[in-house]
Design a protein around this motif. Structure first.
Motif, short mmCIF file in Angstrom:
data_model
loop_
_atom_site.label_atom_id
_atom_site.label_comp_id
_atom_site.label_asym_id
_atom_site.label_seq_id
_atom_site.Cartn_x
_atom_site.Cartn_y
_atom_site.Cartn_z
N ARG A 17 42.47 17.61 -1.30
CA ARG A 17 41.44 18.43 -1.00
C ARG A 17 40.39 19.11 -2.01
N PHE A 54 34.48 12.86 -1.93
CA PHE A 54 34.15 13.99 -1.12
C PHE A 54 32.97 13.53 0.05
N MET A 100 42.80 11.87 2.89
CA MET A 100 41.61 12.36 3.12
C MET A 100 41.53 12.29 4.95
N GLY A 130 40.03 15.49 -5.18
CA GLY A 130 39.87 14.13 -4.80
C GLY A 130 40.59 12.97 -5.49
#
Length: 250
Positions: free
Chosen positions: A193, A77, A222, A196
């Motif tokens: 989202r 993230f 991503m 991960g």
């Protein structure tokens, strides 16, 4: 005698929840109380994930118990400005390195489980030693059921017959919200989202688009989310329902 066990699974050797005996459809596989919880509607640090992280940092006994579980987490993230500031403040307050705070936070984001009376009646979020060992699947063999929606005790009930040695899976993104009815792209955009990772269940392997074979799919999703975040938010009204058109160039 328990009908489940935790053992190494797959090429990565990650510990996974599997059946230790035949499990019939509708049978309750296990029930578990959470180590720590936070309410869904009161976020002291802005998000439930940071509140859970704070609770673990504030209690060495809870934190050490969580560490003893050795749950897998991968930091994929991108850190947000608010996250960086909270990391700094918590590290200073508890006299630890910011890298420790970040690693704990990523583990919480990856492994927390929501609880409540139903998907539209969420009470809170918690950390669970055994339930966290059940992998996600888009064709799950079990479903999460509420035992005590206030205290957070939850169970897994079999949706399919499960034979000894087979993995026990459930849908991390729920079932009543239509997630499982979405196509490969939408399901995995949601998973990347929010959690991960890209799903590698048998259903996703069958539905994998030919142009994504051999591609780093986590990086693909991503990058897509980073490039189209504003458009997805506007078109999806809080979900990824509008992302399909974007992926397909509509």
């Amino acid at each position: 005698m328990a009908k489940w066990k935790v053992e190494k699974w797959g090429n990565a050797g990650e510990k996974q929840l599997v059946a230790a005996a035949p499990i019939a459809v509708g049978e309750t596989i296990l029930c578990e109380k959470p180590l720590v919880t936070v309410p869904a509607d009161q976020h002291e640090l802005g998000t439930y994930a940071w509140d859970l992280t704070h609770k673990l940092l504030a209690n060495a006994s809870l934190r050490n118990t969580y560490y003893s579980w050795q749950l897998k987490s991968e930091d994929v993230f991108p850190p947000l400005h608010n996250d960086t500031e909270i990391e700094r403040l918590l590290a200073k307050r508890y006299g630890v390195q910011r890298t420790l705070v970040r690693k704990l936070y990523v583990g919480v984001v990856t492994n927390n489980i929501v609880f409540g009376a139903g998907e539209k009646a969420i009470t809170g979020y918690g950390m669970y030693k055994t339930l966290s060992r059940a992998n996600h699947s888009c064709d799950p063999s079990a479903a999460m059921v509420a035992v005590d929606p206030v205290a957070g005790e939850q169970g897994l009930a079999a949706k399919l017959p499960i034979q000894p040695g087979q993995e026990i899976t459930w849908s991390y993104c729920g079932e009543d919200n239509g997630f499982l009815q979405q196509d490969y792209l939408i399901r995995n955009l949601s998973l990347v989202r929010d959690m991960g990772f890209v799903c590698r269940c048998s259903r996703c392997k069958k539905e994998l688009p030919s142009d994504l074979k051999g591609v780093d799919r986590l990086r693909f999703f991503m990058d897509f989310l980073a490039q189209h975040e504003d458009s997805i938010t506007k078109r999806a009204t809080g979900t990824l329902a509008g992302a399909g058109d974007l992926v397909q160039g509509k």
